[in-house]
Design a protein around this motif. Structure first.
Motif, PDB file in Angstrom:
ATOM      1  N   SER A   1      -1.187  14.662  -6.949  1.00 59.75           N
ATOM      2  CA  SER A   1      -1.113  15.438  -8.194  1.00 59.75           C
ATOM      3  C   SER A   1      -1.435  16.913  -7.955  1.00 59.75           C
ATOM      4  CB  SER A   1      -2.051  14.851  -9.255  1.00 59.75           C
ATOM      5  OG  SER A   1      -3.388  14.805  -8.786  1.00 59.75           O
ATOM      6  N   GLY A   2      -2.318  17.207  -7.015  1.00 59.26           N
ATOM      7  CA  GLY A   2      -2.638  18.587  -6.694  1.00 59.26           C
ATOM      8  C   GLY A   2      -3.379  19.319  -7.791  1.00 59.26           C
TER       9      GLY A   2
ATOM     10  N   GLU B   1      -1.006  21.098 -10.133  1.00 60.30           N
ATOM     11  CA  GLU B   1       0.030  22.020  -9.669  1.00 60.30           C
ATOM     12  C   GLU B   1       1.212  21.310  -9.019  1.00 60.30           C
ATOM     13  OE1 GLU B   1       0.590  25.689  -6.471  1.00 60.30           O
ATOM     14  OE2 GLU B   1      -1.394  25.284  -7.339  1.00 60.30           O
ATOM     15  N   LEU B   2       0.974  20.235  -8.293  1.00 62.36           N
ATOM     16  CA  LEU B   2       2.048  19.603  -7.532  1.00 62.36           C
ATOM     17  C   LEU B   2       2.884  18.647  -8.358  1.00 62.36           C
ATOM     18  CD1 LEU B   2       0.204  19.010  -4.136  1.00 62.36           C
ATOM     19  CD2 LEU B   2       1.527  20.985  -4.907  1.00 62.36           C
TER      20      LEU B   2
ATOM     21  N   PRO C   1       2.489  24.278 -12.401  1.00 64.41           N
ATOM     22  CA  PRO C   1       1.487  24.668 -13.390  1.00 64.41           C
ATOM     23  C   PRO C   1       0.374  25.493 -12.747  1.00 64.41           C
ATOM     24  CG  PRO C   1       2.126  22.390 -13.717  1.00 64.41           C
ATOM     25  CD  PRO C   1       2.753  22.831 -12.428  1.00 64.41           C
ATOM     26  N   SER C   2      -0.156  26.429 -13.538  1.00 63.09           N
ATOM     27  CA  SER C   2      -1.183  27.336 -13.008  1.00 63.09           C
ATOM     28  C   SER C   2      -2.468  27.251 -13.807  1.00 63.09           C
ATOM     29  CB  SER C   2      -0.654  28.767 -12.992  1.00 63.09           C
ATOM     30  OG  SER C   2      -0.183  29.160 -14.273  1.00 63.09           O
TER      31      SER C   2
ATOM     32  N   THR D   1      -1.242  25.341 -21.457  1.00 66.98           N
ATOM     33  CA  THR D   1      -1.049  25.466 -20.025  1.00 66.98           C
ATOM     34  C   THR D   1       0.093  26.444 -19.769  1.00 66.98           C
ATOM     35  OG1 THR D   1       0.551  23.653 -19.886  1.00 66.98           O
ATOM     36  CG2 THR D   1      -1.776  23.082 -19.603  1.00 66.98           C
ATOM     37  N   ALA D   2       0.156  26.959 -18.541  1.00 65.63           N
ATOM     38  CA  ALA D   2       1.265  27.804 -18.102  1.00 65.63           C
ATOM     39  C   ALA D   2       1.899  27.161 -16.877  1.00 65.63           C
ATOM     40  CB  ALA D   2       0.780  29.210 -17.770  1.00 65.63           C
ATOM     41  N   THR D   3       3.223  27.299 -16.754  1.00 63.94           N
ATOM     42  CA  THR D   3       3.943  26.712 -15.626  1.00 63.94           C
ATOM     43  C   THR D   3       4.841  27.758 -14.989  1.00 63.94           C
ATOM     44  OG1 THR D   3       3.937  24.521 -16.664  1.00 63.94           O
ATOM     45  CG2 THR D   3       5.504  24.881 -14.866  1.00 63.94           C
ATOM     46  N   ARG D   4       4.608  28.032 -13.721  1.00 62.17           N
ATOM     47  CA  ARG D   4       5.423  28.975 -12.971  1.00 62.17           C
ATOM     48  C   ARG D   4       6.742  28.322 -12.569  1.00 62.17           C
ATOM     49  NH1 ARG D   4       0.930  29.649  -8.591  1.00 62.17           N
ATOM     50  NH2 ARG D   4       0.845  27.444  -9.187  1.00 62.17           N
TER      51      ARG D   4
END
Length: 339
Positions: A190-191, A209-210, A245-246, A259-262
């Motif tokens: 999952s990271g 993140e992953l 995600p960051s 949440t924010a996602t790059r």
């Protein structure tokens, strides 16, 4: 223009950023107006204020990682002593129990640096907690990668989030160093990257993140236990391309999480429903590669690293959905701190 406060913005000097920027905050509109900058250390990617708001701390996200302190009682920040070496590639920091703690991504460790009574840093760290382990992702999880360090709302515990080991470590600060209380495993691969607490202290939200998900955990400050409960997708459908995600933040009233996602370059809004999060919608982040988010005064601020701007959003009090309200140019923006 309404009377407001101040903001501090970090940026990557290696990518053309100006280091630490100062800005005025308009309380009515949420607007930021950049006032100046201080290029004190390379790549100040994460910032934190002291409890009294007089001192700003910044990591230097380089292989020769460091933490620096600045006096911010005047319009222009001034260095307060020399930077102190920490681990490799620090990505986050927090102020806790008379220390600054840094999450050192490259070395997979958390470093504790004591604070003097005047808020300046001691000349050297007092202790280092070294993470161990790995994960199934062959490129990103060959070893530990501490990415975030956070005190819990009770002020008794410190939690470190490790992307490389798919785990969160619950620690105490004892005699200037972190002592491991327990390590909590999350889903393999999952990271986990960042964590935010519900303001009531009952839950913690871990953004991964992953895999574009957020894990809801129950938190018990009495015994320092963290129990993963549910994992919620951040996007309404599968990503079209990159989706990393960051950041994650909770609303001060505990009703919403964002949440924010790059890559996808979106903000996701969730309604808090007990042990679960319900995705209510996504909106464009206002730029490219949203590295960090923060919420203050009814506005959500996004540091868009690759488009070089900070965008702010008004938050619907009924649904929590963000509505774009403005932006300001900040090359290689990494984070925003309001205070």
């Amino acid at each position: 223009m309404g009377e407001g406060g101040r903001a501090f913005i970090g940026s990557f000097t290696a990518a053309g950023g100006r280091g630490v920027l100062t800005a005025a905050v308009d309380a009515a509109s949420g607007a930021l107006t950049v006032r100046g900058s201080l290029n004190g250390v390379p790549n100040p990617s994460s910032l934190a204020l002291s409890a009294d708001g007089d001192t700003l701390y910044a990591v230097s996200e380089t292989t020769d990682g460091a933490v620096a302190a600045y006096r911010v009682t005047r319009p222009e920040p001034e260095p307060a002593g020399r930077p102190v070496p920490v681990g490799d590639g620090p990505t986050h920091l927090t102020v806790f129990a008379g220390h600054v703690l840094t999450a050192d991504y490259g070395s997979g460790s958390v470093t504790a640096v004591p604070l003097r009574p005047d808020g300046t840093l001691a000349t050297a760290p007092s202790g280092v907690l070294r993470h161990t382990g790995s994960g199934p992702h062959t490129l990103r999880q060959q070893g530990p990668h501490a990415h975030h360090v956070q005190a819990d709302p009770s002020g008794r515990w410190v939690l470190s989030v490790d992307l490389g080991t798919d785990s969160v470590r619950v620690c105490r600060l004892e005699e200037g160093t972190l002592a491991l209380h327990r390590e909590v495993a999350l889903r393999p691969g999952s990271g986990p990257r960042h964590l935010a607490f519900h303001p009531g202290g009952s839950h913690a939200y871990v953004v991964n993140e992953l895999t574009p998900t957020v894990t809801v955990c129950r938190w018990n400050a009495l015994d320092g236990s963290l129990k993963p409960l549910t994992e919620t997708r951040i996007l309404p459908a599968g990503p079209a391309g990159d989706a990393f995600p960051s950041g994650v933040v909770a609303s001060p009233d505990g009703r919403f999480v964002w949440t924010a996602t790059r890559g996808e370059d979106v903000l996701s809004a969730f309604a808090v429903a007990g042990d679960e999060l319900r995705l209510t919608g996504t909106v464009p982040c206002g730029g490219h590669w949203p590295r960090a988010i923060t919420v203050s005064g009814g506005f959500l601020y996004v540091a868009n690293e690759r488009s070089g701007d900070v965008t702010w959003f008004a938050l619907d009090p009924g649904t929590g959905l963000p509505r774009r309200a403005g932006s300001v140019a900040v090359p290689a923006a990494s984070c925003v701190v309001i205070g």
